[in-house]
Scaffold this active site. Structure first.
Site, PDB file in Angstrom:
ATOM      1  N   SER A 111       1.075  -1.408  -0.097  1.00 57.20           N
ATOM      2  CA  SER A 111       0.068   0.205   0.452  1.00 57.20           C
ATOM      3  C   SER A 111       1.038   1.155  -0.207  1.00 57.20           C
ATOM      4  O   SER A 111       0.739   2.161  -0.636  1.00 57.20           O
ATOM      5  CB  SER A 111      -0.370   0.029   1.023  1.00 57.20           C
ATOM      6  OG  SER A 111       0.854  -0.233   2.241  1.00 57.20           O
ATOM      7  N   ASP A 156       8.760  -2.904  -5.121  1.00 53.40           N
ATOM      8  CA  ASP A 156       7.535  -2.939  -5.155  1.00 53.40           C
ATOM      9  C   ASP A 156       7.419  -1.283  -5.447  1.00 53.40           C
ATOM     10  O   ASP A 156       6.269  -1.082  -6.355  1.00 53.40           O
ATOM     11  CB  ASP A 156       7.324  -2.451  -3.181  1.00 53.40           C
ATOM     12  CG  ASP A 156       7.491  -3.199  -2.080  1.00 53.40           C
ATOM     13  OD1 ASP A 156       7.656  -4.684  -3.399  1.00 53.40           O
ATOM     14  OD2 ASP A 156       7.648  -3.631  -1.115  1.00 53.40           O
ATOM     15  N   TYR A 208      12.526  -6.310   9.512  1.00 57.83           N
ATOM     16  CA  TYR A 208      13.713  -6.402   7.368  1.00 57.83           C
ATOM     17  C   TYR A 208      14.607  -5.898   7.948  1.00 57.83           C
ATOM     18  O   TYR A 208      15.748  -6.836   7.148  1.00 57.83           O
ATOM     19  CB  TYR A 208      12.566  -5.153   6.966  1.00 57.83           C
ATOM     20  CG  TYR A 208      12.617  -4.751   5.767  1.00 57.83           C
ATOM     21  CD1 TYR A 208      12.642  -6.336   4.526  1.00 57.83           C
ATOM     22  CD2 TYR A 208      13.662  -4.430   5.079  1.00 57.83           C
ATOM     23  CE1 TYR A 208      12.182  -5.603   3.734  1.00 57.83           C
ATOM     24  CE2 TYR A 208      13.641  -3.884   4.233  1.00 57.83           C
ATOM     25  CZ  TYR A 208      13.137  -5.072   2.852  1.00 57.83           C
ATOM     26  OH  TYR A 208      13.341  -5.113   1.736  1.00 57.83           O
TER      27      TYR A 208
END
Ligand code: GLA
Length: 366
Positions: A111, A156, A208
């Site tokens: 998103s 992304d 991450y």
């Protein structure tokens, strides 16, 4: 007054997880869920933005935006202006706009990249900043890394900007060379089923960043620029130079790169049979070697597989989010139902299950 409306999609990575920041290979598709932004320039130096989903508007002066100065969704949106000004040399201008998004947040469907890419596409046009699509993706990434403080790779944003309808985007993340691979699995009777576990994602950014650091340190110990440069043979021969954890991290990246190449070869050759087992092997590797899965994701994968899915795996950074299952169309409903009952049976929230098809990248829509 808006001068234009731009839309940028979320993405599902078919295969190639945690390989982008290791100079490896990825194969995302864009999906038919978008961030949409209506933008217009202002005569002064203010950035004023509203979101239909977020309570707080953004109202800052252009020069206030930078690393660490703006938080929340505004960092992704206004951060793009900051990054675009640096990348394009354009002086920019104040602007205002309204944004809405149908890409669910925290679902592993990017998103934030959709939001950043929509702003990057819109502002580049408003400011007459002529950047090629990869440079534009870098602008959206830079906003995310430097202004929002999320240490993401470039996959992304590239997916959100460069994907084509009906195709997956094969990217060599070292050279950034791209290839649009026809990926109309629906034509072969296979649905791409997304099982979105509803568990909140926790500490994603820190974990991450840990994985990135472990990969960098493994590459250093192996004497290569990036894990992309290591074959499984070489890794096994040099295993003594790594502790057990870094060895497992490296093994995931090395085997995942090989799986992307095999997947692409099968897609190109029109062979759908082997795709599922590559997907499932990817999940096991992300679960056991990279350790980014969760009990909810594992349960969703097993529910899909035991009901006849050809393969299934978690997608995105992990630590929550969604599973992608390759579902023969005739039993897709049964697989969705199995996931919907199995998660609550294990004490987890019921998932949201839906299908996706490969969509096109960001574009002007009004
Ligand atoms: C997140 C990041 C990407 C990539 C994936 C894992 O989505 O933004 O750059 O590293 O995780 O493949």
């Amino acid at each position: 007054m808006p001068e234009g409306v731009w839309a940028a999609p979320g993405r599902v990575n078919l295969i190639g997880e945690h390989t982008d920041y290791n100079d490896g290979f990825v194969l995302p598709i864009a999906i038919d869920r978008h961030a949409v932004v209506a933008l217009g320039t202002r005569p002064d130096d203010r950035i004023r933005l509203w979101s239909l989903e977020e309570a707080d508007p953004v109202d800052v002066s252009f020069d206030e935006v930078g690393p660490g100065t703006i938080h929340g969704w505004g960092a992704y949106a206004a951060g793009v202006a900051w990054a675009l000004r640096r990348a394009s040399g354009s002086p920019g201008s104040g602007f205002e706009g309204v944004v809405t998004s149908s890409v669910p947040i925290g679902a592993g469907l990017s998103s934030s990249a959709a939001l950043g890419s929509a702003f990057a596409s819109g502002l580049a046009e408003l400011w007459d900043a002529h950047l090629d699509p990869i440079a534009l993706a870098r602008v959206a990434q830079r906003a995310e890394v430097e202004v929002a403080g999320v240490p993401c790779g470039l996959m992304d944003q590239m997916a959100s900007i460069l994907c084509r309808s009906g195709h997956a985007l094969f990217v060599d993340m070292r050279t950034l060379s791209i290839d649009h691979i026809p990926a109309d699995l629906t034509a072969t009777g296979v649905e791409l089923l997304i099982i979105r576990t509803m568990a909140p994602r926790r500490l994603v950014e820190g974990r991450y960043a840990d994985r990135r650091a472990e990969c960098d340190s493994a590459a250093l110990a192996l004497g290569v620029d990036a894990l992309r440069d290591v074959s499984l043979d070489r890794l096994e021969r040099a295993a003594g130079r790594l502790d057990a954890r870094r060895y497992r991290r490296a093994r995931h990246v090395v085997t995942e790169n090989a799986r992307v190449l095999a997947f692409v070869q099968d897609l190109r050759g029109g062979r759908a049979d082997g795709l599922g087992s590559l997907l499932t092997a990817s999940h096991r590797s992300l679960r056991d070697d990279f350790e980014v899965s969760t009990p909810e994701l594992d349960t969703a994968v097993e529910a899909a597989l035991s009901t006849g899915a050809l393969g299934a795996r978690m997608i995105g950074a992990g630590f929550g989010g969604s599973v992608l299952a390759l579902a023969p169309r005739t039993i897709a409903g049964r697989i969705a139902a199995a996931a919907t009952t199995s998660l609550p049976e294990h004490g987890f929230a019921a998932p949201d299950v839906f299908t996706v098809t490969p969509a096109g990248g960001s574009r002007r829509v009004g």
